[in-house]
Write a protein that holds these residues in place. Structure first.
Motif, PDB file in Angstrom:
ATOM      1  N   SER A  56       0.432  -1.076  -0.870  1.00 42.11           N
ATOM      2  CA  SER A  56       0.100  -0.417   0.158  1.00 42.11           C
ATOM      3  C   SER A  56       0.888   0.872   0.126  1.00 42.11           C
ATOM      4  O   SER A  56       0.447   2.328  -0.227  1.00 42.11           O
ATOM      5  N   THR A  57       2.224   1.223   0.652  1.00 41.59           N
ATOM      6  CA  THR A  57       3.235   2.324   0.520  1.00 41.59           C
ATOM      7  C   THR A  57       3.147   2.220  -1.246  1.00 41.59           C
ATOM      8  O   THR A  57       4.811   3.040  -0.973  1.00 41.59           O
ATOM      9  N   LEU A  58       2.911   1.523  -2.524  1.00 43.36           N
ATOM     10  CA  LEU A  58       4.741   1.763  -3.523  1.00 43.36           C
ATOM     11  C   LEU A  58       3.814   2.864  -4.020  1.00 43.36           C
ATOM     12  O   LEU A  58       3.206   3.356  -3.811  1.00 43.36           O
ATOM     13  N   THR A  59       5.006   3.637  -4.090  1.00 43.32           N
ATOM     14  CA  THR A  59       5.123   5.048  -5.300  1.00 43.32           C
ATOM     15  C   THR A  59       6.198   4.685  -5.918  1.00 43.32           C
ATOM     16  O   THR A  59       7.459   4.404  -5.962  1.00 43.32           O
ATOM     17  N   GLU A  60       5.513   5.331  -7.279  1.00 43.66           N
ATOM     18  CA  GLU A  60       6.845   5.424  -7.896  1.00 43.66           C
ATOM     19  C   GLU A  60       8.049   6.253  -7.898  1.00 43.66           C
ATOM     20  O   GLU A  60       7.384   7.342  -7.493  1.00 43.66           O
ATOM     21  N   ILE A  61       9.003   6.194  -9.091  1.00 45.41           N
ATOM     22  CA  ILE A  61       9.796   7.371  -9.072  1.00 45.41           C
ATOM     23  C   ILE A  61       9.654   7.325  -9.990  1.00 45.41           C
ATOM     24  O   ILE A  61      10.067   6.682 -11.294  1.00 45.41           O
ATOM     25  N   SER A  62       9.506   8.563 -10.073  1.00 44.43           N
ATOM     26  CA  SER A  62       8.603   9.035 -11.993  1.00 44.43           C
ATOM     27  C   SER A  62      10.153   9.696 -13.035  1.00 44.43           C
ATOM     28  O   SER A  62      10.303   9.933 -13.547  1.00 44.43           O
ATOM     29  N   GLU A  63      11.776   9.927 -12.054  1.00 46.46           N
ATOM     30  CA  GLU A  63      12.743   9.936 -12.665  1.00 46.46           C
ATOM     31  C   GLU A  63      13.139   8.775 -13.785  1.00 46.46           C
ATOM     32  O   GLU A  63      14.274   9.251 -14.549  1.00 46.46           O
ATOM     33  N   SER A  64      12.504   8.139 -13.518  1.00 47.48           N
ATOM     34  CA  SER A  64      12.857   6.430 -14.046  1.00 47.48           C
ATOM     35  C   SER A  64      12.458   6.893 -15.774  1.00 47.48           C
ATOM     36  O   SER A  64      13.258   6.190 -16.005  1.00 47.48           O
ATOM     37  N   PHE A  65      11.914   7.371 -16.230  1.00 46.53           N
ATOM     38  CA  PHE A  65      11.664   8.209 -17.550  1.00 46.53           C
ATOM     39  C   PHE A  65      12.362   8.794 -18.060  1.00 46.53           C
ATOM     40  O   PHE A  65      12.423   8.829 -19.250  1.00 46.53           O
ATOM     41  N   SER A  66      13.324   9.832 -16.959  1.00 45.31           N
ATOM     42  CA  SER A  66      13.920   9.911 -17.906  1.00 45.31           C
ATOM     43  C   SER A  66      15.354   9.173 -18.720  1.00 45.31           C
ATOM     44  O   SER A  66      15.608   8.587 -18.103  1.00 45.31           O
ATOM     45  N   ASP A  67      16.144  10.197 -19.533  1.00 50.73           N
ATOM     46  CA  ASP A  67      17.678   8.887 -19.784  1.00 50.73           C
ATOM     47  C   ASP A  67      18.145   9.090 -18.747  1.00 50.73           C
ATOM     48  O   ASP A  67      18.598  10.599 -17.703  1.00 50.73           O
ATOM     49  N   THR A  68      18.861   7.577 -18.077  1.00 44.84           N
ATOM     50  CA  THR A  68      19.494   7.643 -17.414  1.00 44.84           C
ATOM     51  C   THR A  68      21.162   7.416 -17.731  1.00 44.84           C
ATOM     52  O   THR A  68      21.542   6.788 -18.527  1.00 44.84           O
TER      53      THR A  68
ATOM     54  N   LYS B  31      22.840  -0.384 -14.894  1.00 46.05           N
ATOM     55  CA  LYS B  31      23.033   1.375 -15.298  1.00 46.05           C
ATOM     56  C   LYS B  31      21.501   1.653 -14.895  1.00 46.05           C
ATOM     57  O   LYS B  31      22.307   2.572 -14.000  1.00 46.05           O
ATOM     58  N   TYR B  32      20.498   1.327 -14.458  1.00 44.13           N
ATOM     59  CA  TYR B  32      19.397   1.879 -14.077  1.00 44.13           C
ATOM     60  C   TYR B  32      19.693   1.599 -12.452  1.00 44.13           C
ATOM     61  O   TYR B  32      19.058   2.916 -11.969  1.00 44.13           O
ATOM     62  N   TRP B  33      20.153   0.724 -12.216  1.00 39.92           N
ATOM     63  CA  TRP B  33      20.154   0.902 -10.768  1.00 39.92           C
ATOM     64  C   TRP B  33      21.499   1.430 -10.612  1.00 39.92           C
ATOM     65  O   TRP B  33      20.768   2.864  -9.761  1.00 39.92           O
ATOM     66  N   TYR B  34      22.440   1.979 -11.014  1.00 36.69           N
ATOM     67  CA  TYR B  34      23.221   3.377 -10.814  1.00 36.69           C
ATOM     68  C   TYR B  34      22.205   4.176 -10.875  1.00 36.69           C
ATOM     69  O   TYR B  34      22.682   5.484 -10.011  1.00 36.69           O
ATOM     70  N   HIS B  35      22.253   4.506 -12.198  1.00 40.27           N
ATOM     71  CA  HIS B  35      21.363   5.650 -12.261  1.00 40.27           C
ATOM     72  C   HIS B  35      20.252   6.011 -11.626  1.00 40.27           C
ATOM     73  O   HIS B  35      19.738   7.419 -11.371  1.00 40.27           O
ATOM     74  N   ILE B  36      19.363   5.218 -11.054  1.00 38.19           N
ATOM     75  CA  ILE B  36      17.523   5.319 -10.768  1.00 38.19           C
ATOM     76  C   ILE B  36      17.941   5.424  -9.421  1.00 38.19           C
ATOM     77  O   ILE B  36      17.396   6.568  -8.541  1.00 38.19           O
ATOM     78  N   MET B  37      18.498   4.519  -8.577  1.00 38.84           N
ATOM     79  CA  MET B  37      18.752   4.044  -7.439  1.00 38.84           C
ATOM     80  C   MET B  37      20.021   4.559  -6.505  1.00 38.84           C
ATOM     81  O   MET B  37      19.299   5.818  -5.682  1.00 38.84           O
ATOM     82  N   VAL B  38      21.103   4.713  -6.641  1.00 37.47           N
ATOM     83  CA  VAL B  38      22.581   4.465  -6.304  1.00 37.47           C
ATOM     84  C   VAL B  38      22.371   6.456  -6.234  1.00 37.47           C
ATOM     85  O   VAL B  38      22.317   7.167  -5.311  1.00 37.47           O
ATOM     86  N   LYS B  39      22.078   7.157  -7.520  1.00 43.18           N
ATOM     87  CA  LYS B  39      22.244   9.112  -7.499  1.00 43.18           C
ATOM     88  C   LYS B  39      20.780   9.405  -7.187  1.00 43.18           C
ATOM     89  O   LYS B  39      21.525  11.374  -6.563  1.00 43.18           O
ATOM     90  N   ASN B  40      19.582   8.829  -7.216  1.00 43.47           N
ATOM     91  CA  ASN B  40      18.619   9.867  -7.084  1.00 43.47           C
ATOM     92  C   ASN B  40      17.867   9.304  -5.483  1.00 43.47           C
ATOM     93  O   ASN B  40      17.009   9.847  -4.787  1.00 43.47           O
ATOM     94  N   GLN B  41      18.879   7.709  -4.817  1.00 45.31           N
ATOM     95  CA  GLN B  41      17.167   7.208  -3.789  1.00 45.31           C
ATOM     96  C   GLN B  41      18.886   6.769  -2.772  1.00 45.31           C
ATOM     97  O   GLN B  41      19.953   6.839  -2.714  1.00 45.31           O
ATOM     98  N   ARG B  42      18.561   7.281  -2.021  1.00 47.66           N
ATOM     99  CA  ARG B  42      19.228   6.517  -0.174  1.00 47.66           C
ATOM    100  C   ARG B  42      20.073   5.438  -0.659  1.00 47.66           C
ATOM    101  O   ARG B  42      19.482   4.619  -1.121  1.00 47.66           O
TER     102      ARG B  42
END
Length: 317
Positions: free
Chosen positions: A50-62, A120-131
């Motif tokens: 129920s806490t699932l939240t979209e990371i909208s940045e995932s649609f941008s050019d990684t 690559k997706y993990w690095y640019h979406i999670m590492v660079k933009n999430q804790r």
């Protein structure tokens, strides 16, 4: 069917995103596929969907590495951790504010580069933009052949010593064809039911017909405009990817199916899509012409008359 056509790839990627980017539908999909996937079932036990939240940045050019299909965060469920608050001489327990990242990627053919792509997706979406949070990467697959991923070896071509280097996330593979049985269609929400039928049978059109009718009928639960728009989107996706020899049979069956429930036919949908592309192309051409005239010192009145653009549009070019 090989994914050697950029338009086809864009078609199935955008279709997958449009259906499952809504957190409630993404959660329903995860619950559905976890029934036949023990590892995913274990994962879902640990989180509160129920806490699932979209990371909208995932649609941008990684960073020029491409586009991730979907990305979410979700909170750990029911886990307590010690706080610094002391009551009656003991540290109190509180709900842990722990997040997990989810990457979702859709494939319709075997891809030997999927692991590198996900890293690559993990690095640019999670590492660079999430804790610093653990991540689960899920590859949703539909295609003609069954395939598996080596989830433990990041560098399989290297000597065995390097096989000890692990992935920076948990990697799960889900075959959409195994995620539900056709007699369960009526138990799934309308959009997901139609999307899963489309994705399960897109390479097996001869098996699609009866299940398609059932799923289309369920759209009657939705508002008319929403149902018709989603049906059009689904069937343009199918027509783009169906093998050539099955397209005409499918087209005729769709005309019968859509007319039976009062929806527009595939011909109507294609006509609208072509008209939209023409309008967009015509507008772009008029803008380019207006820019050229403006750059060459033509008067504003002349540019308006020739391009049929408004004065404001021309000033903003």
């Amino acid at each position: 069917m090989k994914e050697n056509n950029a338009n086809a790839r864009a078609g199935h990627d955008s279709y997958f995103r449009s259906v499952f980017k809504a957190p409630d539908r993404a959660a329903e999909l995860l619950r559905l596929v976890a029934r036949n996937n023990r590892s995913l079932a274990e994962f879902l036990k640990t989180v509160d969907l129920s806490t699932l939240t979209e990371i909208s940045e995932s649609f941008s050019d990684t960073e020029s590495f491409g586009y991730a299909d979907l990305a979410f965060t979700v909170r750990i469920a029911g886990v307590g951790c010690e706080s610094n608050d002391v009551k009656d001489g003991e540290k109190t327990k509180r709900s842990a504010d722990l997040l997990v990242g989810i990457l979702e990627e859709h494939k319709s053919s075997k891809d030997p580069n999927i692991t590198a792509q996900l890293v690559k997706y993990w690095y640019h979406i999670m590492v660079k933009n999430q804790r610093n949070i653990p991540t689960v990467a899920i590859v949703f697959y539909n295609g003609k052949e069954h395939w598996e991923l080596d989830v433990r070896t990041m560098f399989p071509d290297y000597p065995e010593y390097y096989h000890r280097i692990g992935l920076p996330f948990v990697l799960e593979l889900v075959d959409i064809g195994d995620s539900f049985s056709t007699n369960e269609i009526r138990d799934i929400s309308p959009k997901i039911a139609l999307a899963l039928v489309a994705m399960k049978y897109v390479f097996h059109g001869e098996k699609m017909q009866s299940h398609l009718r059932t799923a289309v009928k369920m759209l009657k639960e939705l508002p008319r405009d929403e149902a018709e728009n989603f049906l059009t989107q689904t069937l343009l996706y199918l027509k783009k990817l169906l093998p050539k020899e099955e397209k005409e049979e499918f087209k005729m069956d769709f005309i019968k199916t859509s007319e039976a429930y009062g929806y527009e036919t595939i011909a109507d949908a294609e006509e609208k899509a072509l008209a939209k592309r023409y309008e967009e192309g015509d507008l772009n051409a008029r803008r380019e012409m207006a820019k050229a005239l403006k750059n060459n010192g033509a008067s504003l009145n002349l540019i308006v008359n020739v391009s049929c653009l408004s004065e404001e549009e021309i000033r903003n070019l």
